[in-house]
Design an enzyme around this catalytic site. Structure first.
Site, PDB file in Angstrom:
ATOM      1  N   ASN A 152       0.876  -1.169   0.000  1.00 51.29           N
ATOM      2  CA  ASN A 152       0.000   0.000   0.000  1.00 51.29           C
ATOM      3  C   ASN A 152       0.914   1.220   0.000  1.00 51.29           C
ATOM      4  O   ASN A 152       1.486   1.574   1.035  1.00 51.29           O
ATOM      5  CB  ASN A 152      -0.896  -0.022   1.254  1.00 51.29           C
TER       6      ASN A 152
ATOM      7  N   LYS B 118       0.142   4.186  -0.209  1.00 48.59           N
ATOM      8  CA  LYS B 118      -0.511   5.374   0.369  1.00 48.59           C
ATOM      9  C   LYS B 118      -0.234   6.577  -0.545  1.00 48.59           C
ATOM     10  O   LYS B 118      -0.121   6.382  -1.754  1.00 48.59           O
ATOM     11  CB  LYS B 118      -0.055   5.585   1.814  1.00 48.59           C
TER      12      LYS B 118
ATOM     13  N   HIS C 100      -9.642   1.323   4.552  1.00 49.47           N
ATOM     14  CA  HIS C 100      -8.402   1.482   5.323  1.00 49.47           C
ATOM     15  C   HIS C 100      -8.684   2.416   6.500  1.00 49.47           C
ATOM     16  O   HIS C 100      -9.481   3.347   6.374  1.00 49.47           O
ATOM     17  CB  HIS C 100      -7.295   2.042   4.419  1.00 49.47           C
TER      18      HIS C 100
ATOM     19  N   GLU D 263      -7.127   4.801   7.625  1.00 52.30           N
ATOM     20  CA  GLU D 263      -6.904   6.221   7.305  1.00 52.30           C
ATOM     21  C   GLU D 263      -8.112   6.813   6.592  1.00 52.30           C
ATOM     22  O   GLU D 263      -8.403   7.998   6.730  1.00 52.30           O
ATOM     23  CB  GLU D 263      -5.611   6.355   6.474  1.00 52.30           C
TER      24      GLU D 263
ATOM     25  N   GLU E 263      -5.773  -4.862  10.300  1.00 55.42           N
ATOM     26  CA  GLU E 263      -4.750  -3.848  10.546  1.00 55.42           C
ATOM     27  C   GLU E 263      -5.072  -3.119  11.852  1.00 55.42           C
ATOM     28  O   GLU E 263      -5.878  -2.189  11.867  1.00 55.42           O
ATOM     29  CB  GLU E 263      -4.727  -2.822   9.404  1.00 55.42           C
TER      30      GLU E 263
ATOM     31  N   GLY F 229       2.328   2.205  10.843  1.00 54.81           N
ATOM     32  CA  GLY F 229       3.317   3.271  10.735  1.00 54.81           C
ATOM     33  C   GLY F 229       4.006   3.609  12.047  1.00 54.81           C
ATOM     34  O   GLY F 229       4.674   4.632  12.168  1.00 54.81           O
TER      35      GLY F 229
ATOM     36  N   SER G 234       3.114  -2.227  10.333  1.00 54.40           N
ATOM     37  CA  SER G 234       4.551  -2.329  10.591  1.00 54.40           C
ATOM     38  C   SER G 234       5.123  -3.708  10.271  1.00 54.40           C
ATOM     39  O   SER G 234       6.054  -4.173  10.917  1.00 54.40           O
ATOM     40  CB  SER G 234       4.877  -1.933  12.037  1.00 54.40           C
TER      41      SER G 234
HETATM   42  P1  13P Z   1       2.849   0.295   7.673  1.00 58.84           P
HETATM   43  O1  13P Z   1       3.345  -0.992   7.089  1.00 58.84           O
HETATM   44  O2  13P Z   1       3.602   1.504   7.207  1.00 58.84           O
HETATM   45  O3  13P Z   1       2.708   0.215   9.176  1.00 58.84           O
HETATM   46  O4  13P Z   1       1.362   0.494   7.094  1.00 58.84           O
HETATM   47  C1  13P Z   1       0.468  -0.538   7.191  1.00 58.84           C
HETATM   48  C2  13P Z   1      -0.725  -0.193   6.397  1.00 58.84           C
HETATM   49  O5  13P Z   1      -1.479   0.700   6.754  1.00 58.84           O
HETATM   50  C3  13P Z   1      -0.967  -0.930   5.152  1.00 58.84           C
HETATM   51  O6  13P Z   1      -2.207  -0.645   4.634  1.00 58.84           O
END
Ligand code: 13P
Length: 247
Positions: free
Chosen positions: A8, A10, A94, A96, A165, A171, A209
Site C-alpha cells: 500500500n 498510500k 483502510h 486512514e 490492521e 506506521g 509495521s
Molecule cells: P505500515 O506498514 O507503514 O505500518 O502500514 C500498514 C498499512 O497501513 C498498510 O495498509
C-alpha cells in the site's frame, strides 16, 4: 492457498520514483514469485504502473473506490474506471479513510459491493484503535466491521480479501505478536465460516509495521495468509524480502 503480499503505497510516489521501484520489483520477482504480489498505487499512477507491470507477475491495485457507479460525484473514481486500467485489487475501508474521510461500516460495505460487481477483488480492512484494544474490545470491533460487509455482500463474501490492521500498529513500528494476530484472524475466519462454505479460500492479511525482519514469523501462523505492507513496500529490497518470506 497462495499467500498475497500487497504493497500500500498510500500517498507516496512520483513518476520517477515509481519507475525505479517497479522496475526493481519486477526484476526481483523474476518469473513466478510463489505467492501473489500486488502494489496498490495512487490513482494518477495507475496507467504508469499498468504499463510497467505488463507481462510480469506483479498485480496492480488501487487504494479506494467509489460506491457509486457513475455520475455527479466530484473527485470519485468508479470501479469500472479502475477495471479499465487492469486493476485486480482495491483496498477498501483502510483506517486512514475511516479516520480522515469518515468512512462508515455501511460505506465500506457498499464500496466492497461495487468492487465485486466490477470483478475487482476488494481488500477490506478492519482493525481496532489502541483505546479499543486497551478496553478489551478488539474482537467486538473487528466483528462489527466485518459483519457490515457480510450483511451487504452475502455469499459473495467468499470473493474478498480481508486485512486485519490494528490501527495502533500502522506506521508506528509496533506490531501485534504473531499469536495476537492469529487469535484475531481465527475469530474472523470463524465469522466468515458462518457466512460462506468457502471461508477457507478467503485470504486474511495482516497489516501494521510488517517488515523484512518480522514477516516470516507472522506468515507462519495458520490463518495469516499474507500481508498488507505500507512503509516497507516503498523500498524494493525490503518488499522483496517479505515476498520471499511468503513463498
Ligand atoms: P505500515 O506498514 O507503514 O505500518 O502500514 C500498514 C498499512 O497501513 C498498510 O495498509
Amino acid at each position: 492457498m497462495k499467500k498475497l503480499i500487497a504493497g500500500n503505497w498510500k500517498m507516496n510516489g512520483s513518476l520517477a520514483a515509481n519507475d525505479a521501484l517497479v522496475r526493481e520489483l519486477v526484476r526481483g520477482l523474476d518469473g513466478n514469485a510463489g505467492c501473489t504480489v500486488a502494489v496498490c498505487v495512487p490513482a494518477p499512477y495507475l496507467a504508469q504502473v499498468q504499463a510497467l507491470r505488463a507481462g510480469t507477475p506483479l498485480e496492480l491495485g488501487a487504494q479506494d473506490v467509489s460506491e457509486q457507479a457513475e455520475g455527479a460525484y466530484t473527485g470519485e473514481v468508479s470501479a469500472a474506471m479502475l477495471k479499465e486500467f487492469g486493476v485486480r485489487y482495491v483496498i477498501i475501508g483502510h483506517s486512514e479513510r475511516r479516520q480522515y474521510h469518515g468512512e462508515t461500516d455501511a460505506v465500506v460495505a457498499d464500496k466492497t459491493k461495487a468492487a465485486l460487481a466490477a470483478g475487482i477483488t476488494p481488500i477490506v480492512c478492519v482493525g481496532e484503535t489502541l483505546v479499543q484494544r486497551d478496553a478489551g474490545r478488539t474482537v467486538d470491533i473487528v466483528k462489527r466491521q466485518m459483519a457490515a460487509v457480510i450483511h451487504t455482500n452475502g455469499h459473495c463474501i467468499s470473493e474478498i480479501v480481508v486485512a486485519y490492521e490494528p490501527v495502533w500498529a500502522i506506521g508506528t513500528g509496533k506490531t501485534a505478536s504473531p499469536d495476537e494476530v492469529q487469535q484475531v484472524h481465527a475469530v474472523l475466519r470463524a465469522q466468515l465460516k458462518a457466512a460462506t462454505s468457502h471461508a477457507d479460500r478467503v485470504r486474511i492479511l495482516y497489516g501494521g509495521s510488517m517488515n523484512a525482519a518480522n514477516a516470516a514469523s507472522l506468515l507462519a501462523q495458520p490463518d495469516i495468509d499474507g500481508g498488507l505492507i505500507g512503509g516497507a513496500s516503498l523500498k524494493a529490497p525490503d518488499f522483496l524480502q517479505i515476498v520471499r518470506a511468503a513463498r
